[in-house]
Design an enzyme around this catalytic site. Structure first.
Site, mmCIF file in Angstrom:
data_model
loop_
_atom_site.group_PDB
_atom_site.id
_atom_site.type_symbol
_atom_site.label_atom_id
_atom_site.label_comp_id
_atom_site.label_asym_id
_atom_site.label_seq_id
_atom_site.Cartn_x
_atom_site.Cartn_y
_atom_site.Cartn_z
ATOM 1 N N GLY A 58 0.802 -1.232 0.000
ATOM 2 C CA GLY A 58 0.000 0.000 0.000
ATOM 3 C C GLY A 58 0.820 1.260 0.000
ATOM 4 O O GLY A 58 0.277 2.359 -0.017
ATOM 5 N N GLN A 59 2.159 1.114 0.001
ATOM 6 C CA GLN A 59 2.980 2.324 0.049
ATOM 7 C C GLN A 59 2.805 3.130 -1.224
ATOM 8 O O GLN A 59 2.635 2.571 -2.311
ATOM 9 C CB GLN A 59 4.448 1.940 0.203
ATOM 10 N N GLY A 60 2.868 4.435 -1.050
ATOM 11 C CA GLY A 60 2.589 5.343 -2.161
ATOM 12 C C GLY A 60 3.329 4.987 -3.432
ATOM 13 O O GLY A 60 2.774 5.000 -4.522
#
Lengths: 194, 587
Positions: free
Chosen positions: A71-73
């Site tokens: 889910g990291q940018g």
């Protein structure tokens, strides 16, 4: 359960379902997937996912293959490459992170407007996670903030969960199993198998 | 059109609004400045907090009530502690290499820097006192010994104030401002203490000690009212370097590492920006601004200065001006926007007209409305989001905007110099002739100029002469002798044409009689029937149309037919018109 499902379960065949697990970083996607796995396959320490992981687990009638996306940018642009394969989506929300609720909504809107998702009746399961945290938002509040009532062409369901203890997860998975769309999409496969 | 708008609202929104309005708290009660705001991971769990040194409410009586150190986490206030004095700067910095990597906070107020560790007071650094006039010291010594009374003290101090080069100490100034009846009490209270002169911190920054790492140990850089810039050691809090600038610094920006090479860019109260470097105790470069500086930000190698004359100006690190853009309203706050993950750097400028603008060099990338003018803003990682801007508004509200992941940070199309400017001109090579000509022009410039003017005047004279001759001979289409105007139209493709002549008596009242029109033409080319037309009485203001047939008899050529207006009893025509006949097409 339909005739084919019964037939399939007699034969020991389980339907394969590809599920995408999406959500912002630190929302608990990997923890949820870890809880859904059989207890002997669970890991103790969860670290931030890099890229994505593929996990498999089975329920009474389905065999799930879960794409646990990071889910990291900087990895979120990977999501859209897997939309085509996904037959269902699990969207995890950190209900204690009020500040980033707008970011979650933004990512959800991008997902729903993607050409690979927009015109499919793909079931979406929302997990309003971290219910145990003080000041966390209720599942109703989360669905209001994400404007889930605007999703009219896809079946969706929201559950309040606590992935650390596994509370609420089974309810969501049961809903996912029971959705007609998932069943309908798969019935054709059985006809071929049989 | 309707379909396009309703079909893709998301795409349109992506393009125009790069900010997501994540949080807005209109009653946060923030009264602060950009210099008193910082984002730091105070708990060491990867979730950044907002630390604010609140200036307190100026409405509740005296300034300096309710000054607080506030810590926000997510949408809520998690810690609040009182400050002793009005803060002038706040920075988060790493003062040691201890694990976990949690930064300390430094709050500058008055002559002191208060250092907090884990939000608890840890150390207080006081700037060294300034030199006190020995005469002043002597006077106060005598007071203590009871040798002089308050009236004499007042006179002596007044004398010192006017003569001495050094300003008086705080105590003496306070004493001089008192009413005579309060002086005795004041002297009794303070005479026992030694006299001191203190300066005040005006701005503060951080400078990495030896490594450029994100969490490297940093020194504090302090600007003071006494026009000095100090670099402090982060562990022992001793002064590592002291530099002087011509005026008290107001805003500063620091880059580089103390042990390697560094630059301190300070905007001072004399309306100039000075650039200090390692191993120089005086400014290396100086930029004189057109007006006072209100904000200073470094973006890459450009120093961007916001001025009070509503301009934003970019300078190189050597103080050369690169560009200047006018703004629609005064600047209220500025902050750098560095987004290393996308390789972007720009400047956020908040304006008094409730706008938040994003500039990349001189180009505006985005303008966002804010509910109120923004007084303080900072950009960085807040919570778990890297591209976040946190703002405090005039009314005390706190606003948090998050940059969209999909936001395009491209320079607008058509921005910058026009494309034609970059096209190379095909300049021919310098020939020997060109060089000779240039030399001749250089040597005999005045002569050539005079020759040119002589020719020009001669041309003008010739023109004027020809014109006056034409007027005298009445060979022009308007006449000096009579107010008659004539114009003509040729119709037809040829060889037969119809020539229509319009005659107007332009006189105000008097009708004209006895006029006739006469055609003059080459009989080898044309026949005109009739060649002479008698005009009726011309009433003033009316247009008379007369027609005649022209037949082209000769070869297909263009020629001129002259039409003269004649008056009975005069030999010269009143006026003459030249009609250019078209080429007959049918021949």
């Amino acid at each position: 359960m339909g005739l084919f499902d019964k037939l399939a379960s007699w034969l020991g065949l389980k339907k394969e379902v590809n599920v995408l697990c999406l959500g912002l970083d630190n929302s608990g996607k990997t923890t949820i997937i870890n809880q859904l796995k059989p207890s002997n396959a669970q890991t103790q320490d969860i670290v931030p996912t890099i890229g994505f992981n593929i996990e498999k687990f089975k329920t009474s009638s389905l065999s799930f293959t879960v794409f646990d996306m990071s889910g990291q940018g900087r990895y979120r642009n990977l999501w859209e490459h897997y939309y085509k394969e996904g037959q269902a989506i699990i969207f995890v929300i950190d209900s204690a992170d009020k500040l980033r609720m707008v970011v979650a909504k933004e990512e959800l809107d991008t997902l729903l407007n993607h050409p690979d998702v927009k015109h499919r009746r793909i079931p979406i399961l929302f997990f309003a996670n971290k219910m145990d945290v003080r000041d966390s938002l209720s599942s109703v509040k989360v669905s209001q903030m994400l404007c889930l009532e605007n999703i009219k062409d896809k079946p969706w369901h929201i559950c309040a969960t606590n992935a650390l203890k596994g509370e609420g997860l089974q309810e969501g998975v049961d809903w996912l199993q029971g959705t007609r769309d998932l069943q309908d999409g798969l019935c054709l496969c059985y006809i071929f198998i049989i | 059109m309707y379909f396009i708008l309703s079909g893709s609202p998301i795409e349109i929104a992506f393009h125009f609004y790069p900010w997501l309005e994540a949080h807005s708290d209109p009653v946060a009660g923030l009264n602060t400045l950009s210099s008193c705001m910082d984002l730091a991971d105070l708990s060491g769990d990867g979730e950044n907090c907002l630390v604010v040194a609140d200036l307190g409410s100026s409405s509740s009586g005296s300034l300096g009530s309710g000054m607080k150190l506030k810590v926000f986490r997510g949408t809520s206030l998690v810690s609040e502690s009182s400050l002793l004095d009005l803060p002038s700067g706040l920075v988060a910095f790493f003062m040691d290499l201890n694990e976990p990597r949690v930064p300390a906070l430094a709050v500058a107020s008055g002559p002191c820097v208060y250092v907090y560790k884990n939000l608890r007071p840890y150390f207080k650094f006081t700037l060294p006192g300034l030199e006190v006039d020995p005469l002043e010291q002597e006077v106060w010594q005598q007071v203590r010994l009871g040798q002089i009374d308050t009236v004499a003290l007042k006179d002596l101090l007044e004398g010192i104030r006017t003569k001495s080069e050094l300003p008086l100490s705080q105590r003496s100034l306070r004493f001089l401002s008192l009413e005579p009846e309060n002086m005795e009490e004041f002297v009794m209270m303070h005479q026992g203490q030694p006299i001191r002169r203190q300066t005040v911190i005006t701005c503060m920054g951080t400078l990495k000690k030896s490594t450029a790492d994100e969490d490297g140990v940093s020194c504090l850089v302090i600007g003071t009212e006494s026009s000095e810039v100090y670099v402090l050691d982060p562990e022992a809090f001793i002064i590592l370097a002291k530099m002087c600038v011509p005026a008290p610094p107001v805003v500063m920006d620091v880059s580089g590492q103390f042990d390697v090479e560094f630059r301190i860019t300070v905007a001072c109260r004399d309306g100039a920006v000075y650039i200090l470097r390692r191993d120089y105790d005086k400014p290396k470069y100086c930029v004189e601004l057109s007006s006072h500086c209100v904000g200073l930000v470094r973006v890459g190698k450009t120093v961007v200065v916001g001025c009070s004359d509503q301009t934003l100006q970019g300078f190189t690190q050597k103080g050369k001006r690169l560009w200047s853009v006018p703004l629609p309203a005064p600047i209220t706050s500025m902050a750098p926007m560095r987004l290393s993950s996308r390789g972007f750097s720009g400047v956020l400028v908040a304006l008094a007209s409730c706008e938040l603008r994003l500039y990349q060099d001189q180009w505006v990338l985005n303008t966002q409305r804010t509910p109120e003018p923004v007084t303080a803003l900072t950009f960085g990682r807040y919570g778990r989001e890297d591209g976040t801007v946190v703002m405090a508004t005039q009314g005390g509200a706190m606003l948090v905007h998050i940059l969209r992941r999909t936001a395009s940070l491209q320079k607008p199309e058509g921005g910058g110099p026009p494309g034609a400017q970059s096209v190379r001109l095909n300049v021919p090579k310098k020939s020997q002739l060109f060089v000779d000509q240039t030399l001749r022009e250089r040597e005999q410039g005045p002569l050539m100029h005079r020759a040119f003017h002589r020719d020009l005047l001669r041309t003008r004279l010739r023109t004027a002469q020809a014109y006056s001759r034409a007027l005298e001979a009445s060979t022009g289409p308007s006449s000096e002798q009579g107010p008659v105007k004539l114009h003509a139209a040729v119709q037809g493709l040829g060889p037969n044409f119809r020539l229509t002549l319009y005659v107007v008596n332009a006189a105000a009242l008097r009708p004209i009689t006895g006029l006739s029109l006469c055609m003059l033409y080459d009989p080898a080319l044309y026949t005109v029937a009739p060649p002479l037309l008698r005009l009726p009485l011309l009433a003033p203001g009316l247009t008379y149309a007369l027609q005649t047939r022209v037949t082209c008899t000769g070869p297909a050529l263009c020629d001129v037919i002259k039409v003269c207006v004649l008056q009975e009893g005069r030999s010269a025509p009143l006026l003459t018109a030249h009609i250019n006949m078209p080429l007959p097409e049918a021949l």
